[in-house]
Write an enzyme that holds these catalytic residues in place. Structure first.
Site, PDB file in Angstrom:
ATOM      1  N   GLU A  58      -6.645   6.305  -4.034  1.00 31.51           N
ATOM      2  CA  GLU A  58      -6.490   7.527  -3.240  1.00 31.51           C
ATOM      3  C   GLU A  58      -7.746   8.392  -3.346  1.00 31.51           C
ATOM      4  O   GLU A  58      -8.218   8.950  -2.347  1.00 31.51           O
ATOM      5  CB  GLU A  58      -5.259   8.300  -3.708  1.00 31.51           C
ATOM      6  CG  GLU A  58      -4.668   9.218  -2.658  1.00 31.51           C
ATOM      7  CD  GLU A  58      -4.115   8.488  -1.441  1.00 31.51           C
ATOM      8  OE1 GLU A  58      -4.872   8.369  -0.447  1.00 31.51           O
ATOM      9  OE2 GLU A  58      -2.953   8.057  -1.464  1.00 31.51           O
ATOM     10  N   CYS A  96       0.832  -1.211   0.000  1.00 31.94           N
ATOM     11  CA  CYS A  96       0.000   0.000   0.000  1.00 31.94           C
ATOM     12  C   CYS A  96       0.873   1.271   0.000  1.00 31.94           C
ATOM     13  O   CYS A  96       1.752   1.419  -0.835  1.00 31.94           O
ATOM     14  CB  CYS A  96      -0.939  -0.063   1.203  1.00 31.94           C
ATOM     15  SG  CYS A  96      -2.380   0.996   1.105  1.00 31.94           S
ATOM     16  N   HIS A  97       0.662   2.177   0.958  1.00 36.15           N
ATOM     17  CA  HIS A  97       1.460   3.406   1.016  1.00 36.15           C
ATOM     18  C   HIS A  97       2.911   3.164   1.418  1.00 36.15           C
ATOM     19  O   HIS A  97       3.747   4.059   1.298  1.00 36.15           O
ATOM     20  CB  HIS A  97       0.823   4.412   1.986  1.00 36.15           C
ATOM     21  CG  HIS A  97      -0.439   5.025   1.472  1.00 36.15           C
ATOM     22  ND1 HIS A  97      -1.677   4.485   1.741  1.00 36.15           N
ATOM     23  CD2 HIS A  97      -0.663   6.105   0.695  1.00 36.15           C
ATOM     24  CE1 HIS A  97      -2.612   5.214   1.147  1.00 36.15           C
ATOM     25  NE2 HIS A  97      -2.028   6.211   0.512  1.00 36.15           N
TER      26      HIS A  97
END
Length: 228
Positions: A167, A136-137
């Site tokens: 996002e 993910c991030h």
């Protein structure tokens, strides 16, 4: 690659979106689901963060607790080693680890990309033949890593992470400092993706990356195949 080396789990120290009062932090399941798969096959982990110490949890991630994630959330060892007293990145010896895993949660967008200690650790593990992994991030920890020629490590590599579409769906587009997908492409990566919020992970050599909060186990499975 020695089988007895541990995996280093990287967590954020950032509790809010920049200077706002909007809370973020670690997306809890992205740590617990990953380590759960490792523990099943006897792989040990350590927990680090840029500053060490306290790791805030993204409150929104607590809406996605299942029995498994909750068991770690209540576990005194996990609370102590991961959430309260994570090891400062500057104290980590890369030679102790066969892989590094960057967890997500929006907080990481502020303290993962330009941390010199995390960069040194990651590049050393990679040079030692180990694996750099993220979900993910957590891809934010990969953007400014360099190879031996000082070129972006991710250039020409197939990787994935939280997408621009995801996002927008998260409702945080105006709060984040950059878009993962855009920055990955600017650094020369071949950014791959599946449908929003579907499990997806990919390996390219020593890089293993997962797209979103539903992908930690997929990342873990790929890593285990390589280090067990």
């Amino acid at each position: 690659m020695s089988n007895n080396k541990k995996v280093l789990i990287v967590l954020t120290n950032v509790a809010t979106y920049g200077q706002t009062n909007d809370a973020t932090g670690l997306w809890l399941g992205e740590a617990t689901e990953f380590i759960d798969e490792l523990f099943k096959v006897g792989i040990e982990v350590d927990y680090t963060s840029p500053n060490g110490g306290y790791v805030p949890i993204d409150p929104r991630s607590l809406n996605y607790l299942d029995e498994n994630i909750t068991s770690y959330y209540k576990d005194s060892d996990f609370q102590e080693r991961a959430l309260m007293h994570s090891i400062p990145a500057k104290e980590i010896n890369p030679d102790d680890y066969s892989a590094i895993y960057y967890t997500g949660g929006h907080g990481v967008m502020w303290d993962f990309p330009n941390n010199p200690y995390l960069q040194r650790i990651s590049e050393a593990i990679y040079k030692n033949g180990g694996y750099i992994t993220s979900v993910c991030h957590g891809i934010a920890g990969l953007f400014f890593l360099q190879d031996d020629n000082r070129k972006p490590l991710i250039a020409g590599k197939k990787i994935t992470g939280f997408t621009t579409a995801e996002e927008y769906l998260s409702g945080k587009v105006k709060k984040v400092p950059f878009m993962n997908e855009t920055l990955a492409q600017q650094r020369g990566a071949n950014f791959l993706k599946k449908r929003a919020y579907k499990p997806f992970a990919i390996q390219d050599g020593q890089l293993i990356t997962g797209q979103n909060p539903f992908s930690p186990r997929e990342v873990a499975h790929l890593l285990i195949q390589n280090i067990k």
